[in-house]
Design a protein around this motif. Structure first.
Motif, PDB file in Angstrom:
ATOM      1  N   LYS A  56      -3.344   7.483 -11.013  1.00 40.78           N
ATOM      2  CA  LYS A  56      -3.421   8.143 -12.325  1.00 40.78           C
ATOM      3  C   LYS A  56      -4.570   7.583 -13.158  1.00 40.78           C
ATOM      4  CE  LYS A  56       1.313   9.615 -13.150  1.00 40.78           C
ATOM      5  NZ  LYS A  56       2.603   8.927 -13.062  1.00 40.78           N
ATOM      6  N   GLU A  81      -8.360   3.547 -17.480  1.00 37.64           N
ATOM      7  CA  GLU A  81      -8.141   2.827 -16.224  1.00 37.64           C
ATOM      8  C   GLU A  81      -7.540   3.787 -15.198  1.00 37.64           C
ATOM      9  OE1 GLU A  81      -5.427  -0.362 -16.863  1.00 37.64           O
ATOM     10  OE2 GLU A  81      -3.738   0.956 -17.342  1.00 37.64           O
ATOM     11  N   PHE A  82      -7.796   3.437 -13.918  1.00 36.02           N
ATOM     12  CA  PHE A  82      -7.242   4.244 -12.825  1.00 36.02           C
ATOM     13  C   PHE A  82      -6.345   3.346 -11.994  1.00 36.02           C
ATOM     14  CE2 PHE A  82      -7.396   5.743  -8.409  1.00 36.02           C
ATOM     15  CZ  PHE A  82      -6.886   7.019  -8.577  1.00 36.02           C
ATOM     16  N   SER A  83      -5.080   3.685 -11.951  1.00 37.17           N
ATOM     17  CA  SER A  83      -4.189   2.940 -11.056  1.00 37.17           C
ATOM     18  C   SER A  83      -3.024   3.827 -10.658  1.00 37.17           C
ATOM     19  CB  SER A  83      -3.695   1.651 -11.721  1.00 37.17           C
ATOM     20  OG  SER A  83      -2.778   1.968 -12.736  1.00 37.17           O
ATOM     21  N   GLU A  84      -2.453   3.524  -9.510  1.00 35.43           N
ATOM     22  CA  GLU A  84      -1.307   4.280  -8.991  1.00 35.43           C
ATOM     23  C   GLU A  84      -1.599   5.768  -8.957  1.00 35.43           C
ATOM     24  OE1 GLU A  84       2.189   2.739  -8.677  1.00 35.43           O
ATOM     25  OE2 GLU A  84       0.945   0.959  -8.462  1.00 35.43           O
ATOM     26  N   LYS A  94     -14.327   4.835  -4.197  1.00 32.12           N
ATOM     27  CA  LYS A  94     -14.487   4.082  -5.450  1.00 32.12           C
ATOM     28  C   LYS A  94     -15.501   4.773  -6.362  1.00 32.12           C
ATOM     29  CE  LYS A  94     -11.961   0.265  -5.249  1.00 32.12           C
ATOM     30  NZ  LYS A  94     -10.910   0.012  -6.265  1.00 32.12           N
ATOM     31  N   TYR A 143       0.851  -1.194   0.000  1.00 35.52           N
ATOM     32  CA  TYR A 143       0.000   0.000   0.000  1.00 35.52           C
ATOM     33  C   TYR A 143       0.888   1.245   0.000  1.00 35.52           C
ATOM     34  CZ  TYR A 143      -3.763  -3.165   1.480  1.00 35.52           C
ATOM     35  OH  TYR A 143      -4.675  -4.179   1.558  1.00 35.52           O
ATOM     36  N   GLY A 165      -5.392   7.415  -4.445  1.00 31.74           N
ATOM     37  CA  GLY A 165      -4.007   7.578  -4.865  1.00 31.74           C
ATOM     38  C   GLY A 165      -3.439   8.935  -4.508  1.00 31.74           C
ATOM     39  N   SER A 184      -2.574  10.601 -19.887  1.00 31.91           N
ATOM     40  CA  SER A 184      -2.479  10.229 -18.484  1.00 31.91           C
ATOM     41  C   SER A 184      -2.613  11.477 -17.625  1.00 31.91           C
ATOM     42  CB  SER A 184      -1.125   9.548 -18.237  1.00 31.91           C
ATOM     43  OG  SER A 184      -0.943   9.342 -16.851  1.00 31.91           O
ATOM     44  N   LYS A 231      -6.179   3.279 -21.821  1.00 26.69           N
ATOM     45  CA  LYS A 231      -5.638   1.918 -21.907  1.00 26.69           C
ATOM     46  C   LYS A 231      -4.820   1.739 -23.174  1.00 26.69           C
ATOM     47  CE  LYS A 231      -9.347  -0.283 -19.259  1.00 26.69           C
ATOM     48  NZ  LYS A 231     -10.614  -1.040 -19.360  1.00 26.69           N
ATOM     49  N   THR A 252     -13.640   9.146 -13.714  1.00 30.92           N
ATOM     50  CA  THR A 252     -13.310   8.456 -14.966  1.00 30.92           C
ATOM     51  C   THR A 252     -14.173   8.998 -16.107  1.00 30.92           C
ATOM     52  OG1 THR A 252     -12.695   6.486 -13.739  1.00 30.92           O
ATOM     53  CG2 THR A 252     -13.154   6.182 -16.076  1.00 30.92           C
TER      54      THR A 252
END
Lengths: 758, 288, 99, 154
Positions: free
Chosen positions: A571, A566-569, A544, A7, A504, A581, A575, A551
């Protein structure tokens, strides 16, 4: 199984958001409220533990300069016999109303009889003294055995008790229930060693430093606003609504900072009195503060009573049967935590044949309330002492024995349900490997003092229930978090961290605020070790939902469909096109050009969290000449699921352990024969000071809770469960005496030593 | 709380006149750590409290062989004085364990004496140090030994209009030692279940020439056990003799049972603490 | 079929049977079917169309939060556990299983 | 009835003048007359230290002092602990070490601890625990409070 999840925010130790206000004196607690035109209230309390009220003459108070309003039970609406769910526990409104102000009869010393509002604290206090009450003093019953004896005075005369499903009248036994699994007789017949003893405990108090307080305005529209120190603003609203027979929507409860609770600030005491006095004084705000004696006499301690445990083991050291009889004093009205005690009494072990009898018994003492893992400390004292004795008798290592019999996923708890994934074994193994357990105990403490080591286990189930969280995004990339969980020990930060992990962003960029009941969705009490788990889950859901909405904004900016992003880290990214980004912050800065504000809500109603296990290890040093015990080393080991903010998890473990140490060694309601608590001050209640303690070592075991996205288990309550038993076992190790009454104070140790040595 | 007035006195005469005017309805105020709490708890009512902390004579702390300690001098002021600490070790022991630092900053030994509870920690040490109480009033002054000051729980020899101006202690000889210990279940912030103050003077050959023991919280007033002095005089300061002294203490006291301890526990502790404080006093006497 | 564990206080109504297989897709159906098998049980568990106060219904491992609507799977365990409440002034108190 | 008393004093370095009932404690005076509510009431009888303030250089329980007694004296409360340059190092250490949970005892602990470090900067753990024994905390078990004080010493 130990957490391996990576985490960014969870597991770090950011400074709590409310910390600055609390170290500068700016934080506003219940007693700090001052409103224009505010009046000061005070309460007349019964000097008797049990008496009929023959008359109340308030004329002396009413005639005093500066007295604006006086009230008695005659000013309370008639409350029906209705049970109200408070999230953690339930109350009967009729009893709740009689508890808040006595009607016809007082059931404990300190029971309110009348209340006054005046222009100053001192005038209110003097006015209370001018009220004349004529009592017919009745015989009282102070202990569970006295209350169940033939000819005992009946305290709640109209109550019908429940004895294994049968109605019983004219009794102080509110309830007797039984859990039974397997074949007890067969189990004991398979045992080669059987140990049975009774363990007695005195009533003890949570000992929060901030006394109860309430300030209320009952305005001309019939709306009530209450400023209060509470563990649950919504449960306070429910109780006020019930007792005053008013719609909940007409009541707004403003939870101020709360100076400790530990379960004791779930019931209401002063709020309806302040509200009625406000109404009677034409809508002026009325503030009532308890003093320390009021807190001891008339709030909700945890029960005294006794626990009998009988346990049998076979030659392999397997527990074949266990039986318990648990009798708790509920105080002046029904409702002790004996049900919870029955859930916990054998929960650390996997036992095929069990029977548990629980009794809820009314006595002439203050009505009990929750206190940190209510009931579990009592039963752990009994079970863990018996286990220690069995290990000695069969010559088995105390940790090996516990490991061999440990409950685990799939074990049946003695009240019925099957355990989900739990960390009992992992906790025991970590205790075994701990530096403390591995260290050699030097038995000679010098100057004739003797040392001993003890260990004990404990369990508490963690509740789930309802929580609501609202999030809104600022265009600078920070997020405002609004919640209904009052923050007693750092939950603002642990809840904000869970939202930050999803989003994030740093924990500092989520600003949590606890708001009044008009301003957020329903949220159950801060209690039952549920807040970080359930309100954290609500924050997770809200975060969430925020990501989903953001998004959509990213999609509109890039002219893509949502499923292409997509949302990760932290950001948002296309895709397919690595050029596209944006960080959370970058996207937030474009909100005003893409449709305006983005807000979200998370609301949950969760099942229980699966529970948490702890093992405590203690080294004591005892002066056999005086019976004085000093704790010289203490280690707490606990399955905490996932430690969101390890510092505050450690803090819960340390604080709970120290409350348990106080309970074990010195704290008690010292009752006169007439039912008065004689030591109702911090001077003589003898809570531990900093000088009474060593460092409290902590070992966090992380067996993630499978039903929480981050594996959170409640951690707040379990730490108070093992200490009393661990200390009893250490006293035996040091002196060879088994103490079966708490507190195990110097006087009791001296008596036991004298009996042993003749 | 019954409303009372406050007078910040600056002279002995001013205190005298307020007390003379109001009799039982007025009392001096020093630390307030007992007085204000008792007033708030409704134990008694006053019309006036007279703050004596501004009276110069009540603030004297004069060590000149003997010690003169004004009644307004706080416990902290006493124990922070190294010379006094060294010369009057029994007083030091007690001053350092009353309440917490906050209480020690305000409370005075004279206040502790005037509160006259059997558990008062400083009273026994003042007795074994031979303290003499200087009592003043508008009609003059008189001297009473600390030992004779308390007459019952919360009661003492002060008449209406009288108050304590200072307490004096004779210069201890070079072979004098004293000690105070109390038993409490916690390590601070507690009231003595039992306490013992002991003093010893050794002669040139190391024998005990004088011994005094005063016990706290085991009777209606501090219990001075004369028989221990009789036993120890002329004897050597050995563990056996102190053990015997402890047995005398055990038999000499007549405590009650209450929330803080039982009769048997208090008698037992009286014996243990007598032995321990005599031993400590002997060490200090030997060290000079 | 669910495995319904009969609370001790109700075992007089089940002739001492401690555990019984009962069909039903929801907790409501299970309790109705239990009532068919052992008359009198339902009124001890349900009041005002809800699980009685003072009782926790456990379906699976944890007390359910959906009351009588709770879905009950094949082979799942059902318990009714008294948790002591604030009591009642008239009739029934405590365990909720009283009459 | 008794008349209010006029008091001139210095609180947190600032001159203050007010009227107070002669029987009112300093704790009530600070909270109800001067609105300095950072000083807390826990027991009102000198046994918890939540109301600790510095009076003429010494820590006292303000519940055991009369408001009228501070005439001509200096009082320091929690509100005066942070300066224009920011938090006192103890306040910062309490935050970093999570030395508070509910926070009600925190002002008293900070005022006491500051007084200790000013007098005895080298105080060892036992001495710190002794000095703070007049301050009750029910949440933390004291562990992190002691560590926070030690952090400032380091």
């Amino acid at each position: 199984m130990v957490s391996t999840q990576e985490y960014k925010v969870i597991g770090t130790r950011p400074i709590r958001h409310d910390g600055l206000d609390k170290v500068t004196g700016r934080a506003v607690y219940g007693a700090d409220i001052k409103l224009p035109g505010m009046l000061y209230g005070d309460v007349l309390r019964s000097p008797h533990a049990h008496a009929r009220i023959k008359s109340v003459d308030t004329s002396g108070a009413e005639a005093m300069d500066g007295v604006i309003a006086v009230m008695t039970s005659a000013d309370m609406p008639e409350a029906g016999d209705k049970i109200v769910d408070l999230g953690e526990g339930e109350i009967n409104l009729k009893y709740a109303s009689n508890h808040i102000i006595a009607s016809g009869k007082v059931n404990f010393k300190g029971h309110p009889v009348a209340a006054v509002a005046a222009t100053s604290t001192n005038i209110a206090r003097e006015a209370v003294r001018a009220i004349k009450v004529e009592y017919e003093v009745l015989p009282s019953a102070i202990t569970v055995d006295e209350a169940l004896a033939d000819g005992a005075p009946i305290i709640c005369e109209e109550m019908v008790g429940d004895d294994l499903g049968e109605e019983v009248k004219n009794t102080n036994m509110a309830s007797h229930f039984r859990h039974e699994f397997g074949d007890l007789e067969k189990g004991f017949s398979e045992a080669t060693t059987i140990v049975e003893h009774r363990y007695d405990l005195a009533m003890v108090h949570q000992g929060y430093i901030e006394p109860q307080n309430a300030t209320a305005v009952w305005n001309e529209e019939g709306r009530i606003k209450v400023w209060v120190s509470t563990q649950g603003s919504f449960s306070t609203r429910t109780q006020i609504a019930g007792v005053l027979q008013i719609d909940e929507s007409r009541i707004n409860v403003v939870p101020l900072e709360i100076g400790g609770g530990f379960g004791g600030k779930i019931p209401i005491y002063l709020e309806p009195l302040a509200a009625i006095l406000s109404k009677k004084s034409g809508g002026k705000p009325v503030r009532i503060l308890m003093d320390r004696t009021d807190v001891f006499d008339a709030t909700g301690p945890t029960p005294g009573g006794w626990v009998n445990v009988k346990m049998g083991v076979n030659d392999e050291g397997i527990i074949t049967a266990a039986e318990s009889d648990i009798r708790f004093d509920a105080g002046g009205f029904p409702g002790s935590p004996v049900g919870a005690a029955a859930m916990c009494v054998f929960s650390c072990y996997d036992i095929a044949n069990t029977r548990i009898d629980g009794y809820d018994i009314i006595v002439n003492k203050p009505k009990t309330a929750a206190y940190r893992a209510p009931g579990s400390t009592h039963v752990a004292f009994a079970t863990e002492s018996v286990v220690d004795e069995i290990c000695e008798k069969i010559g088995m290592d105390v940790v090996e024995f516990r490991l061999k019999n440990a409950s685990k996923e799939g074990s049946r708890r003695a009240d019925g349900p099957i355990f989900p994934l739990i960390g009992n074994v992992e906790t025991l193994e970590a205790s075994q490997a701990s530096p403390h357990w591995q260290s050699e105990l030097v038995r000679d403490g010098g100057n004739g003092k003797l040392r001993g080591r003890g260990i004990a286990n404990g369990y508490w189930f963690n509740i789930g229930f309802k929580s609501s969280v609202n999030l809104s995004v600022n265009t600078d990339g920070t997020v405002m978090l609004v919640e209904g969980s009052t923050d007693i020990g750092g939950t603002r930060v642990s809840i904000a961290m869970q939202a930050a992990e999803v989003l994030g962003i740093p924990a500092e960029d989520v600003r949590p605020t606890v708001v009044d009941t008009d301003s957020v969705g329903y949220t159950d009490v801060t209690g039952g070790s549920r807040t970080c788990y359930a309100t954290g889950y609500a924050a997770y859901n809200a975060a969430k939902s925020l990501i989903t909405k953001l998004t959509t904004r990213a999609a509109s900016i890039w002219d893509l469909s949502e499923d292409q992003i997509e949302f990760s880290e932290g950001k948002f990214a296309s895709k397919s096109d690595p050029e596209l980004s944006m960080t959370f912050k970058e996207l937030a800065s474009q909100l005003n050009d893409t449709g305006g504000p983005v807000n979200s809500t998370g609301a949950v109603d969760l099942e229980n969290a699966g529970g948490s296990f702890a093992t405590h290890i203690v080294d004591l040093e005892i002066d056999p000449e005086t019976g004085k015990t000093d704790v010289v080393r203490y280690t707490t080991v606990q399955d905490v699921g996932t430690a969101i903010h390890p510092s505050y998890v450690e803090g819960q473990m340390q604080g709970g352990a120290v409350q348990g140490i106080g309970w074990a060694l010195n704290e008690e309601y010292f009752m006169s024969d007439e039912g008065a608590m004689e030591n109702a001050s911090f001077l003589d209640y003898r809570m531990p000071t900093s000088l009474d303690l060593p460092e409290i070592e902590t070992i966090l075991v992380e067996v993630p809770n499978p039903v929480h996205p981050y594996g959170v288990r409640g951690v707040g309550e379990t730490p108070i469960v093992p200490p009393v038993a661990a200390i009893a076992n250490a006293i035996y190790d040091a002196l060879g005496i088994r103490l079966r009454s708490a507190p195990m104070n110097p006087g009791r140790i001296l008596v036991a030593l004298k009996e042993k040595n003749g | 709380m019954h409303p009372f007035d406050y007078v910040a006195a600056t002279s002995v005469d001013q205190v005298n006149s307020v007390l003379a005017e109001h009799g039982k309805r007025a009392r001096p105020l020093v630390g307030g750590t007992d007085l204000l709490v008792q007033l708030r708890g409704g134990r008694f009512e006053l019309d006036v409290v007279v703050d004596i902390k501004g009276v110069p004579e009540a603030n004297v702390l004069d060590l000149n062989g003997s010690l003169k300690m004004g009644s307004a001098v706080s416990c902290a002021t006493v124990y922070e004085n190294e010379a006094i600490s060294a010369a009057f070790p029994g007083l030091m022991d007690a001053a350092e364990l009353i309440g917490g630092i906050q209480i020690q900053s305000r409370a005075s030994m004279a206040g502790n004496l005037c509160n006259s509870t059997p558990s008062g920690d400083t009273i026994g040490p003042m007795i074994v140090h031979g303290g003499q109480v200087n009592i003043v009033s508008s009609s003059g002054s008189r001297t009473v030994a600390v030992e004779d000051f308390c007459t019952g729980p919360g009661r003492n020899v002060l008449e209406d209009g009288e108050w304590v101006l200072d307490i004096t202690f004779p210069a201890p000889s070079s072979s004098f030692g004293a000690a105070y210990e109390r038993f409490i279940p916690r390590n601070e912030m507690d009231i003595a279940v039992a306490g013992a103050a002991s003093s010893l003077t050794l002669d040139g050959s190391g024998n005990i020439s004088e011994a005094k023991v005063s016990l706290a919280a085991v009777g209606p007033t501090p219990v001075t056990v004369g028989a221990i002095g009789d036993l120890l005089e002329g004897k050597t300061p050995t563990a056996e003799n102190f053990e015997a002294a402890g047995k005398i203490a055990y038999d000499a006291v007549s405590p009650i049972s209450d929330m803080r301890g039982t009769i048997e526990q208090r008698r037992h502790l009286s014996g243990v603490l007598t032995r321990r404080t005599l031993a400590k006093a002997a060490e200090r006497a030997k060290a000079g | 079929m669910a495995r319904v564990f009969i609370p001790f206080a109700l075992r007089k109504l089940t002739d001492g049977v401690t555990e019984v297989r009962v069909s039903g897709g929801t907790l409501r159906e299970v309790i109705d079917n239990l009532e068919e098998m052992y008359p009198g049980t339902k009124e001890r568990i349900v009041e005002n169309d809800a699980i009685k106060s003072g009782l926790a219904a456990v379906v699976g491992e944890q007390p359910t939060r959906e009351g009588l609507r709770t879905k009950v799977g094949e082979d799942i365990e059902v318990h009714f556990i008294p948790h002591i409440a604030g009591g009642r002034a008239v009739a029934r108190c405590g365990s909720g299983l009283g009459r | 009835m008794v008349d209010k008393i006029h008091v001139k004093t210095t609180i947190n370095g600032l001159p203050q003048e007010f009227l107070v009932d002669p029987f009112m404690s300093l704790l009530e005076t600070l909270r109800d007359v001067l609105n300095l509510t950072g000083t807390k009431e826990g027991c009102n009888d000198g046994n918890c230290g939540a109301c600790t303030v510095v009076l003429d250089g010494r820590i006292v329980d303000s519940c055991c002092v009369l408001g009228a007694e501070i005439e001509g004296k200096t009082v320091e409360t929690i509100e005066g602990m942070a300066g224009p340059d920011g938090l006192h190092p103890l306040q910062q250490a309490f935050l970093e070490e999570a030395a508070l949970q509910c926070g009600i005892c925190t002002p008293g602990f900070l005022v006491s601890a500051k007084a200790l470090l000013e007098r005895e900067p080298e105080a060892d753990e036992h001495r710190i625990r002794y000095w703070l024994a007049g301050n009750l905390c029910r949440c933390t078990g004291y562990d992190k409070i002691i560590k926070a004080v030690q952090k400032v010493q380091a």
